[in-house]
Design an enzyme around this catalytic site. Structure first.
Site, PDB file in Angstrom:
ATOM      1  N   CYS A 166      -3.639   4.791   4.031  1.00  0.00           N
ATOM      2  CA  CYS A 166      -4.322   3.989   3.009  1.00  0.00           C
ATOM      3  C   CYS A 166      -5.547   3.236   3.518  1.00  0.00           C
ATOM      4  O   CYS A 166      -6.426   2.904   2.741  1.00  0.00           O
ATOM      5  CB  CYS A 166      -3.347   3.012   2.373  1.00  0.00           C
ATOM      6  SG  CYS A 166      -2.065   3.852   1.429  1.00  0.00           S
ATOM      7  N   GLY A 167      -5.617   2.960   4.798  1.00  0.00           N
ATOM      8  CA  GLY A 167      -6.743   2.207   5.326  1.00  0.00           C
ATOM      9  C   GLY A 167      -7.912   3.058   5.772  1.00  0.00           C
ATOM     10  O   GLY A 167      -8.862   2.549   6.362  1.00  0.00           O
TER      11      GLY A 167
END
EC number: 2.3.1.9
Length: 107
Positions: free
Chosen positions: A88-89
């Protein structure tokens, strides 16, 4: 210090995993988004010095999908590209990598 700019951005349509885009590879979607970003910026692909891409679920797509996308969008083979994959990052890490290379923003 060399001036660096982000001239444009584009993204693909949002869908669900295994949905409408299941037969379209992430590379194909990325090429479409990259071409649109280049078009919106009113620049030519050779004006881009480096490509960074935050991506997730890239298994089976080959090495360095950022490079595949850059080449598919017409960016010259001499220009580097880097894929960042930390789930997600990834997008945020791509931005941080760019900021680390260019220094803090000045107002």
């Amino acid at each position: 210090m060399r001036e660096v700019v982000i001239a444009s951005a584009a993204r693909t349509a949002v869908g669900s995993f295994g949905g409408a885009f299941k037969s379209v590879s992430a590379v194909e979607l990325g090429v479409t988004a990259a071409k649109e970003a280049i078009k919106r910026a009113n620049i030519t692909p050779d004006m881009i010095d480096e490509s960074l891409l935050g991506g997730v679920l890239t298994a089976g797509l080959g090495q360095n999908i950022a490079r595949q996308i850059a080449l598919g969008a017409g960016i010259p083979v001499e220009k580097p590209a880097m894929t960042i994959n930390i789930v997600c990052g990834s997008g945020l890490r791509s931005w941080r990598a760019l900021r680390t290379r260019t220094g803090p923003r000045r107002r």
